[in-house]
Design an enzyme around this catalytic site. Structure first.
Site, PDB file in Angstrom:
ATOM      1  N   TYR A 142       0.827  -1.207   0.000  1.00  0.00           N
ATOM      2  CA  TYR A 142       0.000   0.000   0.000  1.00  0.00           C
ATOM      3  C   TYR A 142       0.867   1.266   0.000  1.00  0.00           C
ATOM      4  O   TYR A 142       0.440   2.309  -0.476  1.00  0.00           O
ATOM      5  CB  TYR A 142      -0.895   0.044   1.240  1.00  0.00           C
ATOM      6  CG  TYR A 142      -2.204  -0.694   1.121  1.00  0.00           C
ATOM      7  CD1 TYR A 142      -2.257  -2.022   0.719  1.00  0.00           C
ATOM      8  CD2 TYR A 142      -3.398  -0.054   1.440  1.00  0.00           C
ATOM      9  CE1 TYR A 142      -3.461  -2.692   0.642  1.00  0.00           C
ATOM     10  CE2 TYR A 142      -4.606  -0.721   1.362  1.00  0.00           C
ATOM     11  CZ  TYR A 142      -4.636  -2.036   0.968  1.00  0.00           C
ATOM     12  OH  TYR A 142      -5.835  -2.690   0.893  1.00  0.00           O
ATOM     13  N   LYS A 191       3.459 -15.177   1.864  1.00  0.00           N
ATOM     14  CA  LYS A 191       3.717 -15.888   0.612  1.00  0.00           C
ATOM     15  C   LYS A 191       5.224 -16.118   0.532  1.00  0.00           C
ATOM     16  O   LYS A 191       5.903 -15.682  -0.412  1.00  0.00           O
ATOM     17  CB  LYS A 191       3.175 -15.044  -0.569  1.00  0.00           C
ATOM     18  CG  LYS A 191       3.113 -15.773  -1.894  1.00  0.00           C
ATOM     19  CD  LYS A 191       2.061 -16.870  -1.968  1.00  0.00           C
ATOM     20  CE  LYS A 191       2.188 -17.636  -3.269  1.00  0.00           C
ATOM     21  NZ  LYS A 191       1.328 -18.831  -3.337  1.00  0.00           N
ATOM     22  N   ASP A 223      -2.489 -18.330   0.157  1.00  0.00           N
ATOM     23  CA  ASP A 223      -3.479 -19.058  -0.657  1.00  0.00           C
ATOM     24  C   ASP A 223      -4.102 -20.186   0.153  1.00  0.00           C
ATOM     25  O   ASP A 223      -5.315 -20.377   0.184  1.00  0.00           O
ATOM     26  CB  ASP A 223      -2.861 -19.554  -1.980  1.00  0.00           C
ATOM     27  CG  ASP A 223      -1.511 -20.245  -1.819  1.00  0.00           C
ATOM     28  OD1 ASP A 223      -0.934 -20.208  -0.709  1.00  0.00           O
ATOM     29  OD2 ASP A 223      -1.044 -20.848  -2.800  1.00  0.00           O
ATOM     30  N   ASP A 247      -6.007  -7.101   4.310  1.00  0.00           N
ATOM     31  CA  ASP A 247      -7.193  -6.481   3.711  1.00  0.00           C
ATOM     32  C   ASP A 247      -8.089  -7.567   3.117  1.00  0.00           C
ATOM     33  O   ASP A 247      -9.296  -7.606   3.363  1.00  0.00           O
ATOM     34  CB  ASP A 247      -6.751  -5.498   2.620  1.00  0.00           C
ATOM     35  CG  ASP A 247      -7.935  -4.865   1.908  1.00  0.00           C
ATOM     36  OD1 ASP A 247      -8.867  -4.432   2.596  1.00  0.00           O
ATOM     37  OD2 ASP A 247      -7.915  -4.823   0.660  1.00  0.00           O
ATOM     38  N   ASP A 251     -11.890  -9.398   4.855  1.00  0.00           N
ATOM     39  CA  ASP A 251     -13.213  -9.428   4.213  1.00  0.00           C
ATOM     40  C   ASP A 251     -13.743 -10.856   4.162  1.00  0.00           C
ATOM     41  O   ASP A 251     -14.917 -11.112   4.438  1.00  0.00           O
ATOM     42  CB  ASP A 251     -13.147  -8.878   2.773  1.00  0.00           C
ATOM     43  CG  ASP A 251     -13.506  -7.398   2.695  1.00  0.00           C
ATOM     44  OD1 ASP A 251     -13.188  -6.665   3.651  1.00  0.00           O
ATOM     45  OD2 ASP A 251     -14.102  -6.980   1.681  1.00  0.00           O
TER      46      ASP A 251
HETATM   47  C1  IPM Z   1     -10.210  -1.471   4.404  1.00  0.00           C
HETATM   48  C2  IPM Z   1     -10.511  -0.850   3.083  1.00  0.00           C
HETATM   49  C3  IPM Z   1      -9.390   0.108   2.724  1.00  0.00           C
HETATM   50  C4  IPM Z   1      -8.107  -0.694   2.664  1.00  0.00           C
HETATM   51  C5  IPM Z   1      -9.606   0.906   1.429  1.00  0.00           C
HETATM   52  C6  IPM Z   1     -10.879   1.714   1.501  1.00  0.00           C
HETATM   53  C7  IPM Z   1      -8.427   1.776   1.106  1.00  0.00           C
HETATM   54  O1  IPM Z   1     -10.704  -1.834   2.114  1.00  0.00           O
HETATM   55  O2  IPM Z   1     -10.080  -0.716   5.390  1.00  0.00           O
HETATM   56  O3  IPM Z   1     -10.128  -2.703   4.458  1.00  0.00           O
HETATM   57  O4  IPM Z   1      -7.815  -1.333   1.640  1.00  0.00           O
HETATM   58  O5  IPM Z   1      -7.373  -0.689   3.643  1.00  0.00           O
HETATM   59 MG    MG Z   2     -10.765  -3.816   2.887  1.00  0.00          MG
END
Ligand code: IPM
Ligand code: MG
Length: 356
Positions: A142, A191, A223, A247, A251
């Site tokens: 990032y 990885k 993975d 990240d 999710d």
């Molecule tokens: C998160 C989001 C952010 C990230 C985006 C909005 C930049 O997806 O906080 O997980 O990738 O960190």
């Molecule tokens: Mg995110």
């Protein structure tokens, strides 16, 4: 206690969900005799529209002057076409870096009332889901160099994944410290079969783990980890990983628990000032419709009370109120089930505030 909170409502559903968290905080303040003073901060798309910058310096300064920051969500289709450095998300990244928030904790815990909302088979869910993703937040791909150049008549784009030993060591220490307060198990996800930066992660974590002999330490390629998370999430306690893997996996982790709308997060650096936000995005498709699930933000406010203000009882009171509302069958659309009562975003906030 008197505490100042920089409040970033942001874009999309951000304002709606933050209002509900503030409603709950008001109730806590009244019940426990605290004063929370809110200072509104523009960040993301709303700041681009107003100030031409996703995070003007004056806004970052307000966050640095506060005791803590509460954030809804940023981004949306209105700003999608902008170049990288001017996008709403860049405001969030600059805020994280500007406040030195290297440690992002994202708990994935199944609320038993929502077990049927999990896409996993009951036989897997029954084994329990309660783990924490410890994500490095201000380095890695990032924050490495991003560039697009012209080479031999075509565009070539590069994003650099860079980690220094001290950056790995400090997040590693957070993971082990956190594991000591939980089930004492740390899994490093990387990885390392391909990436030098991952091999450095492993080398540094091997040093850190010597300080925590009680913690069971393991390593997994990312993975495989993404597969293991759906196969048997009960095997995980603390997952420690880099910025991008964290990240993605967080999710995935959130969905296992039924709905991403329930998951809070904390971002901290070396001090007690942190930033607290739900892990979901700005959900432009339902923005302004009073439909969003505010619980991720409400639980983020609870994390703020606990980790930044040392208000453990108050944080527990919020969690208990959420638990009661779920027990009473109160549900927003994302987690609606048969026999439950469908409510709006603001009604969910009312229901939780009333149970404090
Ligand atoms: C998160 C989001 C952010 C990230 C985006 C909005 C930049 O997806 O906080 O997980 O990738 O960190
Ligand atoms: Mg995110």
């Amino acid at each position: 206690m008197n505490k100042t909170i920089a409040v970033i409502r942001g874009d999309g559903i951000g304002p709606e969900i933050v209002n509900e968290a503030l409603k709950v905080l008001d109730k806590v303040a009244e019940k426990y005799g605290h004063t929370f003073t809110c200072d509104d901060v523009d960040m993301g798309g709303v700041a681009i529209d107003k100030w031409g910058d996703p995070l003007p310096q004056a806004m970052l300064d307000k966050c640095l002057a506060a005791d803590s920051v509460l954030l809804g969500a940023v981004g949306g289709p209105n700003w999608e076409g902008l170049p990288g450095p001017q996008r709403p998300e860049k405001g969030l990244l600059r805020l994280r870096a500007g406040m030195g928030l290297y440690s992002n904790l994202r708990p994935a815990k199944l609320w038993p009332q929502l077990a049927q909302a999990s896409p996993l088979k009951p036989s897997i869910v029954e084994k329990g889901i309660d783990f924490l993703v410890v994500r490095e937040l201000i380095s890695g791909i990032y924050f490495g160099e991003h560039k697009t150049v012209e080479e031999n008549g075509e565009k070539v784009a590069t994003d650099v994944m860079r980690y220094a030993e001290h950056e790995i060591e400090r997040i590693g220490r957070i993971a082990f410290e956190t594991a000591m307060k939980r089930r004492k198990k740390v899994t490093c996800v990387d990885k390392a079969n391909v990436l030098d930066s991952s091999r450095l992660w492993r080398a540094v974590l091997h040093r850190v783990k010597e300080e925590y002999p009680e913690v069971e330490y393991g390593e997994m390629f990312v993975d495989n980890a993404s597969m293991q998370l759906v196969k048997d999430p009960s095997q995980f306690d603390v997952i420690v990983t880099g910025n991008m893997f964290g990240d993605i996996l967080s999710d995935e982790a959130s969905m296992l628990t039924g709905t991403i709308g329930m998951i809070p997060s904390s971002s901290l650096g070396d001090g007690t000032r942190g930033m607290y936000e739900p892990i979901h995005g700005s959900a432009p498709d339902i923005a302004g419709q009073n439909k969003a699930n505010p619980i991720g933000t409400i639980l983020s406010a609870a994390m703020m009370l606990k980790y930044s203000f040392g208000m453990d009882a108050e944080a527990a009171a919020i969690e208990a109120a959420v638990n009661k509302a779920l027990n009473d069958g109160v549900r927003t659309a994302d987690m609606m089930a048969e026999g439950c009562t469908p409510v709006s975003c603001s009604e969910m906030g009312d229901a939780i505030a009333a149970r404090i």
